[in-house]
Design an enzyme around this catalytic site. Structure first.
Site, short mmCIF file in Angstrom:
data_model
loop_
_atom_site.label_atom_id
_atom_site.label_comp_id
_atom_site.label_asym_id
_atom_site.label_seq_id
_atom_site.Cartn_x
_atom_site.Cartn_y
_atom_site.Cartn_z
N SER A 291 -2.54 3.45 -1.12
CA SER A 291 -4.01 3.33 -1.16
C SER A 291 -4.40 2.71 -2.49
O SER A 291 -5.19 1.78 -2.56
CB SER A 291 -4.66 4.70 -1.02
N SER B 36 0.66 2.34 -8.26
CA SER B 36 1.28 2.91 -9.47
C SER B 36 2.45 2.04 -9.88
O SER B 36 3.18 1.54 -9.03
CB SER B 36 1.80 4.33 -9.20
N ARG C 191 5.60 6.41 -15.87
CA ARG C 191 4.54 5.67 -15.19
C ARG C 191 3.85 4.84 -16.26
O ARG C 191 3.31 5.37 -17.21
CB ARG C 191 3.55 6.62 -14.52
N GLU D 274 5.43 13.65 -6.72
CA GLU D 274 5.56 12.47 -5.87
C GLU D 274 6.42 11.35 -6.48
O GLU D 274 7.12 10.65 -5.76
CB GLU D 274 4.21 11.93 -5.42
P1 ADP Z 1 -0.77 6.56 0.51
O1 ADP Z 1 0.33 7.50 0.12
O2 ADP Z 1 -1.81 6.38 -0.55
O3 ADP Z 1 -1.35 6.88 1.85
P2 ADP Z 1 0.91 4.37 1.59
O4 ADP Z 1 2.12 3.90 0.86
O5 ADP Z 1 1.15 5.17 2.83
O6 ADP Z 1 -0.06 5.11 0.57
O7 ADP Z 1 0.06 3.08 1.93
C1 ADP Z 1 -1.25 3.13 2.44
C2 ADP Z 1 -1.70 1.71 2.70
O8 ADP Z 1 -0.85 1.10 3.65
C3 ADP Z 1 -3.09 1.59 3.28
O9 ADP Z 1 -4.07 1.55 2.25
C4 ADP Z 1 -3.02 0.26 4.03
O10 ADP Z 1 -3.26 -0.82 3.15
C5 ADP Z 1 -1.55 0.17 4.44
N1 ADP Z 1 -1.25 0.51 5.85
C6 ADP Z 1 -0.16 0.08 6.51
N2 ADP Z 1 -0.15 0.54 7.76
C7 ADP Z 1 -1.25 1.29 7.93
C8 ADP Z 1 -1.81 2.02 9.02
N3 ADP Z 1 -1.21 2.06 10.23
N4 ADP Z 1 -2.97 2.69 8.81
C9 ADP Z 1 -3.57 2.67 7.62
N5 ADP Z 1 -3.12 1.98 6.56
C10 ADP Z 1 -1.96 1.29 6.69
#
Ligand code: ADP
Length: 362
Positions: free
Chosen positions: A186, A189, A201, A135
């Site tokens: 979520s 990093s 990292r 990733e």
């Molecule tokens: P991951 O790869 O961990 O899913 P992202 O970069 O996609 O990480 O970011 C996830 C975060 O983005 C969520 O924890 C929330 O804070 C935010 N977020 C933005 N838009 C949304 C959405 N439509 N639904 C859920 N979370 C969202």
């Protein structure tokens, strides 16, 4: 062709802890022969993806991010950006199956934890093999690629604390090294990047976008990220936090701490009386400010440690979230006494998905 991938629409998937990001490359330089020999299933999938901007109840295409006339592996076409909650993976696979995906022998590029977690499901339900990529490799490759293709990609916030003068300003990132990436998904990093293939990292925190959304849902009863941001926009965190002035009656001059600085996040909420007076909006705003400032503080310490002055904040936590971006911009500038700069990118959450698409057959 012999390579089953050639017959396949070009997808890159980043299956994260909260959101699944799907990038689809639509070749536009297709020859008449190619079009005629293209099988029906592929035509239908292309039509379905490009004619709609909503898929089922929870899938969205970010049409404002679409990129035309980009070149990937010698082909010219359009990049489409699609996302859905990772919790909907079962429905996504059922939809893909319904569209005939299972009848193709195909490989799809995938990254993120879900590329491992859901690997068996992809095989079983849609006959799709995942070509898995790391990733962070994907993130950095995708970021450089998009940045090079789009001169408007990188920006910063000028006058972040001044409502009327505050503005997004384009930033020339063509000479980027070294820089820090703070990826707020979520969790968070932090990567220190010194060259195209040279990064490490350096840190991370579990207090990230997922924490903001989780706490906000608990505290306000809201049910989506969009709702949480909307609530925060109308809130006042000073009803929730304990400020320097609540303790000192003004500034703490000796150490240059202004009165309106947060001394204790949520520090007023031990009082029953105060609790009875805060609104859902105030609680949402305080949660956003708490999480964002904590990330800003970690980012600044990492930059200092790495002797880096440009910090690139990305990840979907920043989606539709100017409050957090402006807070980060202000905090980086203020606490570094103007030596560090917070930068942002338009395709904030999609670099992993783009990067793994690029790496196939590399
Ligand atoms: P991951 O790869 O961990 O899913 P992202 O970069 O996609 O990480 O970011 C996830 C975060 O983005 C969520 O924890 C929330 O804070 C935010 N977020 C933005 N838009 C949304 C959405 N439509 N639904 C859920 N979370 C969202």
């Amino acid at each position: 062709g012999d390579n089953p991938f050639e017959a396949m629409p070009w997808f890159g998937m980043d299956i994260g802890g909260s959101l699944c990001k799907l990038v689809y490359f639509e070749p536009k330089d297709t020859t008449k022969d190619e079009l005629e020999s293209e099988i029906e299933v592929l035509k239908n999938i292309r039509r379905y993806l490009t004619k709609n901007s909503a898929y089922g109840k929870t899938g969205h295409r970010d049409t404002h991010l679409q990129m035309d006339n980009v070149v990937i592996r010698g082909r010219k076409g359009t990049l489409h950006f699609i996302r859905f909650p990772t919790s909907e993976m079962g429905n996504f696979l059922a939809l893909a199956r319904m569209k005939g995906m299972a009848n193709l022998v195909t490989t799809v590029c995938a990254t993120g934890g879900g590329a491992y977690k859901f690997e068996e499901n992809f095989i079983r339900e849609v006959n799709m093999k995942l070509a898995k990529f790391d990733e962070f490799d994907s993130l950095i490759k995708g970021m450089h690629y998009i940045e090079a293709q789009n001169s408007d990609e990188c920006y910063y916030w000028a006058n972040p604390t001044d409502e009327t003068r505050c503005a997004k300003v384009n930033y020339d990132f063509s000479n980027p090294y070294p820089f820090l990436i703070v990826n707020i998904g979520s969790g968070v990093s932090v990567l220190s990047v010194n060259g195209p293939n040279n990064y490490k990292r350096v840190s991370g925190t579990s207090i990230g976008g997922g924490t903001f959304l989780g706490l906000c849902c608990l505290l306000t009863g809201c049910n989506s990220f969009e709702e949480a941001i909307e609530l925060a926009t109308g809130g006042d965190h000073t009803h929730v936090d304990k400020l320097v002035r609540d303790i000192y009656g003004g500034d703490y001059e000796r150490f240059g701490l202004p009165g309106d600085l947060v001394a204790s996040s949520f520090g007023q909420m031990n009082s029953r009386d105060r609790r009875s007076k805060v609104s859902r909006e105030d609680l949402a705003k305080a949660t956003l400010v708490t999480i964002t400032n904590n990330i800003g503080s970690i980012a600044r310490m990492c930059a200092q440690q790495e002797k880096i002055d440009r910090v690139l904040f990305i990840g979907n936590f920043l989606r539709v979230n100017p409050i957090a971006m402006k807070l980060l911009a202000y905090a980086m500038d203020y606490w570094s006494k103007g030596t560090m700069k917070a930068l942002f990118l338009e395709h904030e959450g999609y670099f992993g998905a783009v990067g793994c698409l690029l790496q196939f057959n590399e």
